[in-house]
Design a protein around this motif. Structure first.
Motif, PDB file in Angstrom:
ATOM      1  N   GLN A   1       0.826  -1.203   0.000  1.00  0.00           N
ATOM      2  CA  GLN A   1       0.000   0.000   0.000  1.00  0.00           C
ATOM      3  C   GLN A   1       0.863   1.257   0.000  1.00  0.00           C
ATOM      4  O   GLN A   1       0.586   2.224  -0.715  1.00  0.00           O
ATOM      5  N   ILE A   2       1.931   1.251   0.810  1.00  0.00           N
ATOM      6  CA  ILE A   2       2.822   2.410   0.890  1.00  0.00           C
ATOM      7  C   ILE A   2       3.485   2.663  -0.455  1.00  0.00           C
ATOM      8  O   ILE A   2       3.558   3.801  -0.930  1.00  0.00           O
ATOM      9  N   ASP A   3       3.964   1.605  -1.094  1.00  0.00           N
ATOM     10  CA  ASP A   3       4.625   1.757  -2.394  1.00  0.00           C
ATOM     11  C   ASP A   3       3.661   2.264  -3.454  1.00  0.00           C
ATOM     12  O   ASP A   3       4.041   3.026  -4.356  1.00  0.00           O
ATOM     13  N   GLU A   4       2.400   1.852  -3.361  1.00  0.00           N
ATOM     14  CA  GLU A   4       1.401   2.258  -4.357  1.00  0.00           C
ATOM     15  C   GLU A   4       0.755   3.595  -4.016  1.00  0.00           C
ATOM     16  O   GLU A   4       0.113   4.213  -4.871  1.00  0.00           O
ATOM     17  N   GLY A   5       0.891   4.042  -2.753  1.00  0.00           N
ATOM     18  CA  GLY A   5       0.293   5.307  -2.354  1.00  0.00           C
ATOM     19  C   GLY A   5      -1.210   5.251  -2.209  1.00  0.00           C
ATOM     20  O   GLY A   5      -1.894   6.276  -2.246  1.00  0.00           O
ATOM     21  N   ALA A   6      -1.758   4.061  -2.025  1.00  0.00           N
ATOM     22  CA  ALA A   6      -3.204   3.874  -1.837  1.00  0.00           C
ATOM     23  C   ALA A   6      -3.408   3.001  -0.601  1.00  0.00           C
ATOM     24  O   ALA A   6      -2.705   2.006  -0.413  1.00  0.00           O
ATOM     25  N   TYR A   7      -4.397   3.372   0.233  1.00  0.00           N
ATOM     26  CA  TYR A   7      -4.521   2.733   1.542  1.00  0.00           C
ATOM     27  C   TYR A   7      -5.930   2.206   1.828  1.00  0.00           C
ATOM     28  O   TYR A   7      -6.613   2.673   2.746  1.00  0.00           O
ATOM     29  N   PRO A   8      -6.392   1.237   1.067  1.00  0.00           N
ATOM     30  CA  PRO A   8      -7.717   0.672   1.343  1.00  0.00           C
ATOM     31  C   PRO A   8      -7.739  -0.043   2.694  1.00  0.00           C
ATOM     32  O   PRO A   8      -6.812  -0.785   3.028  1.00  0.00           O
ATOM     33  N   ALA A   9      -8.769   0.184   3.461  1.00  0.00           N
ATOM     34  CA  ALA A   9      -8.858  -0.380   4.812  1.00  0.00           C
ATOM     35  C   ALA A   9      -9.459  -1.786   4.752  1.00  0.00           C
ATOM     36  O   ALA A   9     -10.658  -1.980   4.953  1.00  0.00           O
ATOM     37  N   ALA A  10      -8.630  -2.776   4.498  1.00  0.00           N
ATOM     38  CA  ALA A  10      -9.098  -4.159   4.416  1.00  0.00           C
ATOM     39  C   ALA A  10      -9.286  -4.769   5.800  1.00  0.00           C
ATOM     40  O   ALA A  10      -9.971  -5.777   5.954  1.00  0.00           O
ATOM     41  N   ASP A  11      -8.673  -4.179   6.823  1.00  0.00           N
ATOM     42  CA  ASP A  11      -8.807  -4.711   8.183  1.00  0.00           C
ATOM     43  C   ASP A  11      -9.544  -3.725   9.078  1.00  0.00           C
ATOM     44  O   ASP A  11     -10.663  -3.954   9.499  1.00  0.00           O
ATOM     45  N   ALA A  12      -8.913  -2.594   9.390  1.00  0.00           N
ATOM     46  CA  ALA A  12      -9.545  -1.588  10.235  1.00  0.00           C
ATOM     47  C   ALA A  12      -9.087  -0.213   9.789  1.00  0.00           C
ATOM     48  O   ALA A  12      -7.968  -0.047   9.294  1.00  0.00           O
ATOM     49  N   THR A  13      -9.953   0.767   9.942  1.00  0.00           N
ATOM     50  CA  THR A  13      -9.614   2.132   9.546  1.00  0.00           C
ATOM     51  C   THR A  13      -8.790   2.816  10.630  1.00  0.00           C
ATOM     52  O   THR A  13      -8.738   2.369  11.782  1.00  0.00           O
TER      53      THR A  13
END
Length: 312
Positions: A228-240
């Protein structure tokens, strides 16, 4: 220790503190002709008994081998020891396993280049007692040709742990500091939990097994968050981040109510609160990387906290 082998390349170790002593012992155990030097010659006693040669001066120590490994207190000590014998280092490979910053590593590389020495900056990811075993990893940065020339010798420090990184001399120090940040983060978290449970008379040794399980579970997040860090996108698949912040508030409250120091969980909460205020409340925990990337005292938009407060 293994018998000294004439077929193995000689090595010199400068500095015989706990780690330097372990390095020299590992080279000896692998059969390398090993020369040692330390301000206090008494520290070399058992190494000499095992076959090492104690140099009478730093100059003779450097000149005894094509590979010189130094491990002392800091980079100022490195330069204080080696500046007077700089001419003797010309044409030799210097491996510096002293802990310091990436800036110091690059500056030292420049100095080594000026005196005609091939320079590898290294970082040891092991305790002294692990040196020479499969548990020891040593990172190296600098000219690849110099590493490859001495790789067989350097592998004596860790059976499979001689890891070459890059030509950039600063990378070994950067990796070292990054790994240390993980170590202290994990240990501080364990100590916080042990302090909390201690208020209920639960021994730290009782907590240790569950703490280890929690640490192992947490490692599963690393690969996912790294992507996620490398892609710059942070979808909350576990917890926000908002959910994490709620849990942090409970940790702060529990600590304060039980009389346990709450500084560490308060820092966690402060970072999460800033991220949420910057529009990341619904993202995964990995989005906190933006807080770590920003200089202290600055918000996401680049204003200092004081400036941001004054603008309200």
């Amino acid at each position: 220790m293994s018998p000294i082998s004439a077929s193995k390349s000689p090595v010199t170790v400068v500095g015989l503190g706990l780690m330097g002593h372990a390095l020299a012992a590992a080279f000896l155990a692998s059969g390398h002709p090993t020369t040692v030097w330390n301000r206090s010659a008494a520290k070399a006693g058992d190494l000499v008994a095992g076959g090492a040669t104690l140099a009478g001066s730093i100059k003779s120590a450097v000149e005894a081998s094509p590979l010189v490994v130094v491990c002392v207190s800091d980079y100022d000590a490195v330069r204080a020891l080696l500046d007077p014998v700089a001419s003797s280092l010309a044409g030799r490979t210097l491996v510096n396993l002293t802990t310091a910053s990436s800036t110091q590593a690059r500056e030292t590389a420049g100095w080594a280049a000026r005196i005609g020495s091939a320079y590898l900056d290294g970082a040891i990811l092991a305790l002294p007692q692990a040196i020479g075993t499969a548990q020891a990893t040593v990172l190296y940065a600098g000219p690849k040709a110099a590493f490859e020339e001495h790789e067989a010798t350097l592998r004596a420090l860790g059976e499979s742990g001689a890891m070459y990184l890059d030509e950039d001399h600063g990378l070994s120090a950067l990796y070292d500091m990054s790994v240390l940040s993980i170590m202290w983060g994990v240990l501080n978290g364990f100590l916080q939990g042990a302090a909390l449970l201690g208020t209920a008379n639960v021994k730290a040794s009782t907590f240790a097994a569950l703490a280890t399980t929690a640490i192992n579970v947490t490692t599963d997040y690393v690969s996912a968050y790294a992507q996620q860090i490398d892609e710059g996108a942070y979808p909350a698949a576990d917890a926000t981040i908002a959910v994490h912040a709620g849990g942090m508030e409970h940790l702060v409250q529990e600590s304060e109510e039980l009389g346990v120091n709450a500084e560490v969980p308060k820092l966690f909460l402060e970072l999460a609160t800033r991220a949420a205020a910057g529009g990341r409340a619904g993202d995964s925990y990995a989005a906190l990387i933006e807080q770590f990337r920003a200089p202290a005292g600055h918000t996401d938009d680049g204003l200092s906290e004081m400036q941001a407060e004054a603008a309200k």
